[in-house]
Design a protein around this motif. Sequence first.
Motif, PDB file in Angstrom:
ATOM      1  N   UNK A  81     -35.655  51.766  19.425  1.00 16.44           N
ATOM      2  CA  UNK A  81     -35.329  51.365  17.526  1.00 16.44           C
ATOM      3  C   UNK A  81     -34.776  50.791  17.865  1.00 16.44           C
ATOM      4  N   UNK A  82     -33.480  51.033  18.915  1.00 13.44           N
ATOM      5  CA  UNK A  82     -31.896  50.681  18.543  1.00 13.44           C
ATOM      6  C   UNK A  82     -32.015  49.108  19.897  1.00 13.44           C
ATOM      7  N   UNK A  88     -27.742  41.880  18.398  1.00 13.54           N
ATOM      8  CA  UNK A  88     -25.951  41.771  18.005  1.00 13.54           C
ATOM      9  C   UNK A  88     -25.115  41.673  18.737  1.00 13.54           C
ATOM     10  N   UNK A  89     -25.927  42.298  19.620  1.00  9.35           N
ATOM     11  CA  UNK A  89     -23.923  42.740  20.081  1.00  9.35           C
ATOM     12  C   UNK A  89     -24.148  41.235  21.116  1.00  9.35           C
ATOM     13  N   UNK A 107     -15.426  48.330  17.035  1.00  9.86           N
ATOM     14  CA  UNK A 107     -16.100  47.583  16.433  1.00  9.86           C
ATOM     15  C   UNK A 107     -17.602  47.322  17.027  1.00  9.86           C
ATOM     16  N   UNK A 108     -17.804  47.537  18.007  1.00  5.36           N
ATOM     17  CA  UNK A 108     -19.538  48.150  18.944  1.00  5.36           C
ATOM     18  C   UNK A 108     -19.732  49.472  18.394  1.00  5.36           C
TER      19      UNK A 108
ATOM     20  N   UNK B  17     -25.619  50.082  23.860  1.00  5.35           N
ATOM     21  CA  UNK B  17     -26.593  49.433  23.447  1.00  5.35           C
ATOM     22  C   UNK B  17     -25.418  47.758  22.307  1.00  5.35           C
ATOM     23  N   UNK B  18     -24.835  49.165  22.019  1.00  3.73           N
ATOM     24  CA  UNK B  18     -24.371  47.972  20.898  1.00  3.73           C
ATOM     25  C   UNK B  18     -23.020  47.696  21.282  1.00  3.73           C
ATOM     26  N   UNK B  19     -22.178  48.495  22.405  1.00  2.00           N
ATOM     27  CA  UNK B  19     -21.669  48.128  23.138  1.00  2.00           C
ATOM     28  C   UNK B  19     -21.962  46.540  24.607  1.00  2.00           C
TER      29      UNK B  19
END
Lengths: 231, 105
Positions: A81-82, A88-89, A107-108, B17-19
């Motif tokens: 789900x992530x 987006x990254x 910011x991440x 995942x964000x990074x």
Amino acid sequence: MTQSSPRQEFIAGCRDISPVLLGSIPFGFVAGIAAVSAGMSALEGIALSVLAFSGIAQLVVSQLVAANSPFLVTVAAAFVVSLRLMMYSAALSPHLAHLDRRWRILLSFLMTDQSFAMTVKRFNEATDRAYVHWHFLGSATTLYLSWQAAVAFGVLAGASVPATWSLDFAVVLTFLALLVPAVRTRADLAAACVAGLVVLIAAGLPYRLALVVASIAGIAAGMAIELTRRR
Amino acid sequence: MSIWLLILSVAAVTFLLRASFIVFANPQRFPHAFRQALTFVPPAVLAAIVVPGLVMPEGVLDVSLANPRWIAGLVAIAAATRLRHPLAPIAVGLPLLWCLQWAMR
């Protein structure tokens, strides 16, 4: 727009994200209720939120903890789900590549669906992009703090909210608000329709695997349309 | 104890995942097909989350008039398409659901 300062950008970010809070605050409240209903302690529910800061990951983890799912299944579901955060990254990284590592880590950590959408819009519209990362920081911090307050409130007071308020529907609507602008091409539409159909067909699978299967099917459908279009 | 291990693992997964590209990698170095597949992640994952919330509120398919959620959801989709404001679905959908629930009592 004339030359802006970091401070002006930060405040503009806080201001621009504020309409979104009407959706994210009830959502955070629901996520807090879900954590304690799943059997987590108040501290555990708040820790999950403070560290993971992802509404849908928090909800999925709560549902799987409530169902006594194995550890690896729960982590894998949170991963799937992530996955959109990875997309987006990738989309934001060219804009942030000039920043030092600490900025990029911060910011991440704070990036969500909403602050991503807001920041992309800002990068597209701003004539002076020198301080757009401050706009990102403003919107993301506002969202982070209000989210944690809403989750904490849900964790502590949640059990007393009547079910007739249907606050869980606010969660669906929050994601619907992101889904509609994410569908721009026919291939996007195919990805959404196939995923939406497969999730219903696969609904009987255990551990919310339907979500995983449907997401993969949707991505494959989008790719298929894209490939046939290019021939 | 294992709940804390789970919390830390989920936090690590979401952060990594964000990074992934912002901190660690240059997306230009990845094959085109991979980047293409990533662009379909939001419509696919978001649809897979939204659709059951509209037509399966109790875990079984229900598109009858007894389930007001898919009706409120369709109107919310129309509102989102027309108004193009991040607030439109929630401002339209939630009050509409309350009205439909009230009317059905």
